[in-house]
Write a protein that holds these residues in place. Sequence first.
Motif, short mmCIF file in Angstrom:
data_model
loop_
_atom_site.label_atom_id
_atom_site.label_comp_id
_atom_site.label_asym_id
_atom_site.label_seq_id
_atom_site.Cartn_x
_atom_site.Cartn_y
_atom_site.Cartn_z
N GLY A 187 -5.44 -9.61 -2.20
CA GLY A 187 -4.87 -9.56 -1.57
C GLY A 187 -4.63 -8.16 -0.96
N TYR A 188 -6.38 -7.35 -1.41
CA TYR A 188 -5.97 -5.95 0.43
C TYR A 188 -6.30 -6.50 0.73
CZ TYR A 188 -6.71 -3.40 -4.97
OH TYR A 188 -6.85 -2.41 -5.83
N ARG A 189 -5.94 -5.36 1.69
CA ARG A 189 -6.26 -5.23 3.27
C ARG A 189 -7.21 -4.58 4.23
NH1 ARG A 189 -1.62 -7.22 5.65
NH2 ARG A 189 -3.05 -7.89 7.60
N LEU A 190 -7.35 -3.29 3.55
CA LEU A 190 -8.12 -2.58 4.44
C LEU A 190 -9.53 -1.98 2.80
CD1 LEU A 190 -7.67 0.19 6.51
CD2 LEU A 190 -8.57 1.29 4.52
N ASP A 191 -10.54 -1.92 2.91
CA ASP A 191 -11.49 -1.19 1.87
C ASP A 191 -12.12 0.17 2.96
OD1 ASP A 191 -13.46 -1.08 -0.30
OD2 ASP A 191 -15.32 -1.23 1.51
N SER A 192 -12.23 1.16 2.08
CA SER A 192 -13.19 1.83 2.58
C SER A 192 -14.05 3.25 1.75
CB SER A 192 -11.48 3.49 3.05
OG SER A 192 -12.99 4.36 4.17
N SER A 193 -14.85 1.97 1.06
CA SER A 193 -15.97 2.15 0.61
C SER A 193 -17.15 2.60 1.51
CB SER A 193 -16.31 1.01 -0.23
OG SER A 193 -14.68 0.84 -1.17
#
Length: 341
Positions: A175-181
């Motif tokens: 359910g994560y909406r955004l990744d910034s990796s």
Amino acid sequence: MATPDPAAAFRPLAPARADLVAWPDAFGTRFIVFVDTEEEFDWAAPLTRDGHAVSAVAAIPAAHRWFADHGVPLTYMVDYPIVSDARAVDVLRAACADGVSAIGTQLHGWVNPPFEEALTSRNSYVGNLPRPLEAAKIDCLTDAITAAFGTRPVAYRAGRYGIGPHTLGLLAERGYRLDSSMRARYSYAADGGPDFSEIGNAAFHVGPDGGLVELPLTTVYTGLLRQRGAAGLYRALGHVPKGRGLFARTHMLARVALTPEDMPQHDALEAIAVAVGEGVRVLNFSFHSPSLVPGNTPYVRDAADLAAFYGWWEAILGDLARRGIAAASLDQVIAAAHARR
């Protein structure tokens, strides 16, 4: 210890045009600030599982007020040592009571249970771990943050930018909406980490239904040669002793990320101009929470460095204001990214 094989690195491909985020016109050009909220450790020493302090959290309230006074909400990317400390949780809960700042997830695999892997440099990039172990670490941290703050996190960052072939799928399933990796135009392949050489600064949708947005950390090439095969030239300069430093000092070519840590103010101002000129719609800034207290990171060693840290932000925020680029909260970025999907 085995030497990492750069050829085996995880290399995400540049997104297809259809997957790029179509930002609403009314959203304009915005910026967001992520704080890698983490334990203090010796950056020059081998990684260890224990013995880490979280005392720098005490500086967050004053820093939070400073950014709030400048109209900037912060997104705190919290790791396991932080969420395991009751005082740190209280500090962050109070900071996010402003209704615009947010808590996200930052996974430092070497201090995040379960501990089934050997403590090596390659394994510190959590995306290199077997899928079940990476999933277990994500679940452990996600559940701990949910329990501590009462809200399930929707933004993720892998420590050391260490995502792998399974990471984005695992995040979408949870359910994560955004990744910034992804750190645009950086490569950690020589150390056993991922290679983001093909990733630019544009946000894009990933996953079977595009429900997860990747928002890379903004990095641009500046200088006279930035439009002439900059990526290849910059890689080549890495094999020339002091080559990159020489080209940066002579304003021929530099790679500049939007962070006050090791990025001079004048370079960052030029990078903003380049990024805006290239049509980047969301400028992604970041810094590490231990930098708020001198002596914890290589970037803020003393009181003078801390004053320079805030001076950097004063100049950057002033430039953004003159350009009409307003700060955005995590919720605003996620909503705008999905508005046209």
